[in-house]
Every structure is written in C-alpha cells, then in structure tokens.
Design a protein around this motif. Structure first.
Motif, short mmCIF file in Angstrom:
data_model
loop_
_atom_site.label_atom_id
_atom_site.label_comp_id
_atom_site.label_asym_id
_atom_site.label_seq_id
_atom_site.Cartn_x
_atom_site.Cartn_y
_atom_site.Cartn_z
N ALA A 185 0.83 -1.21 0.00
CA ALA A 185 0.00 0.00 0.00
C ALA A 185 0.86 1.26 0.00
CB ALA A 185 -0.94 -0.01 1.20
N VAL A 186 1.94 1.26 0.75
CA VAL A 186 2.82 2.43 0.82
C VAL A 186 3.53 2.62 -0.52
CG1 VAL A 186 4.87 3.37 1.95
CG2 VAL A 186 3.11 2.23 3.31
N SER A 225 1.39 5.99 -7.39
CA SER A 225 0.17 6.49 -8.02
C SER A 225 -0.99 6.47 -7.03
CB SER A 225 -0.17 5.63 -9.24
OG SER A 225 -1.36 6.06 -9.82
N PRO A 226 -1.16 7.54 -6.25
CA PRO A 226 -2.24 7.56 -5.25
C PRO A 226 -3.63 7.57 -5.89
CG PRO A 226 -1.03 9.63 -5.23
CD PRO A 226 -0.32 8.71 -6.17
N GLU A 227 -3.76 8.09 -7.11
CA GLU A 227 -5.08 8.12 -7.75
C GLU A 227 -5.54 6.72 -8.11
OE1 GLU A 227 -2.44 9.83 -9.26
OE2 GLU A 227 -2.82 11.72 -8.21
N SER A 228 -4.62 5.87 -8.55
CA SER A 228 -5.03 4.52 -8.96
C SER A 228 -5.42 3.65 -7.78
CB SER A 228 -3.92 3.85 -9.76
OG SER A 228 -2.80 3.60 -8.95
N ILE A 229 -4.76 3.80 -6.64
CA ILE A 229 -5.15 3.00 -5.47
C ILE A 229 -6.51 3.46 -4.96
CG2 ILE A 229 -3.99 4.35 -3.67
CD1 ILE A 229 -3.21 1.67 -2.40
N ALA A 230 -6.79 4.75 -5.05
CA ALA A 230 -8.12 5.25 -4.66
C ALA A 230 -9.18 4.76 -5.64
CB ALA A 230 -8.11 6.78 -4.61
N TRP A 282 2.57 1.51 -3.49
CA TRP A 282 1.60 1.83 -4.53
C TRP A 282 1.15 3.28 -4.41
CZ3 TRP A 282 -3.38 -1.54 -5.44
CH2 TRP A 282 -4.00 -1.15 -6.62
N SER A 283 0.86 3.74 -3.19
CA SER A 283 0.41 5.12 -3.02
C SER A 283 1.54 6.13 -3.28
CB SER A 283 -0.21 5.34 -1.65
OG SER A 283 0.68 4.99 -0.65
#
Length: 106
Positions: free
Chosen positions: A40-41, A47-52, A43-44
């Motif tokens: 999670a860290v 690209s924080p938009e894609s994880i959201a 990935w965010s």
C-alpha cells in the motif's frame, strides 16, 4: 498470443519486484535494521489516484467484502513478496508444457 501477454505481464511484475526488493535492501542497509515496505505504501507513493480508484471500484461496484479482509491484507504485505507471487502466478498461467511423448512424435 494470450500466453505471450501473461509472460510479458509476469516479466513486468518480476522487474517491479526486483526494484522493490532493491529499494528495501538499500533502506535496510541505511537504517541498520530490516525494512520491508508494504504494498500500500509503495503503490500510493507511485500512483495515489489509482489506489483510490481500485478501492472505490471494489467497494462500490463489486462488493465491500472484497476490500476489507482480503485486499487490505494483501496491501499490508511487503511489496517485493506480493509482486514475486504475482509474477509466479502470471508465469504459471502463460506456461506452455512440453509434449508428453517428445519433440519428434507424430
């Protein structure tokens, strides 16, 4: 054709796993303690938009049960390990078995 796609995705996942493991190794040497970055860290950070987007899609369109226990557990695991497992699974899907009888059979 589809085997090629799975093999290429496996190669990409393997390359990402090596990069994540290298970053963890560098941080571990610098900190003098083992450092394992959760997925999670990592990935965010990329690209924080894609994880959201993935979280929103799983909770609202698929089913909230998929997000809470399963996906959160996977996201809390080390990124290098998760990507290695993903590379292995994709490689196994794209694997072509050799003929049982041999190469030169009719």
């Amino acid at each position: 054709m589809i085997r090629f796609v799975f093999r290429m995705l496996s190669l990409v996942a393997l390359a990402l796993a090596v990069m994540a493991a290298s970053l963890d190794a560098i941080q571990s040497v610098a900190a003098s303690t083992p450092v394992l970055t959760p997925l999670a860290v990592a990935w965010s950070a990329v690209s924080p938009e894609s994880i959201a987007f993935v979280a929103d899609t799983l909770m609202n369109r698929v089913h909230p049960v998929l997000w809470d226990p399963a996906t959160l557990w996977v996201l809390s695991q080390p990124a290098a390990i998760v990507l290695l497992v993903l590379a292995l699974l994709l490689w196994m899907i794209g694997y072509k078995r050799r003929p049982f009888a041999g190469r030169f059979t009719a």
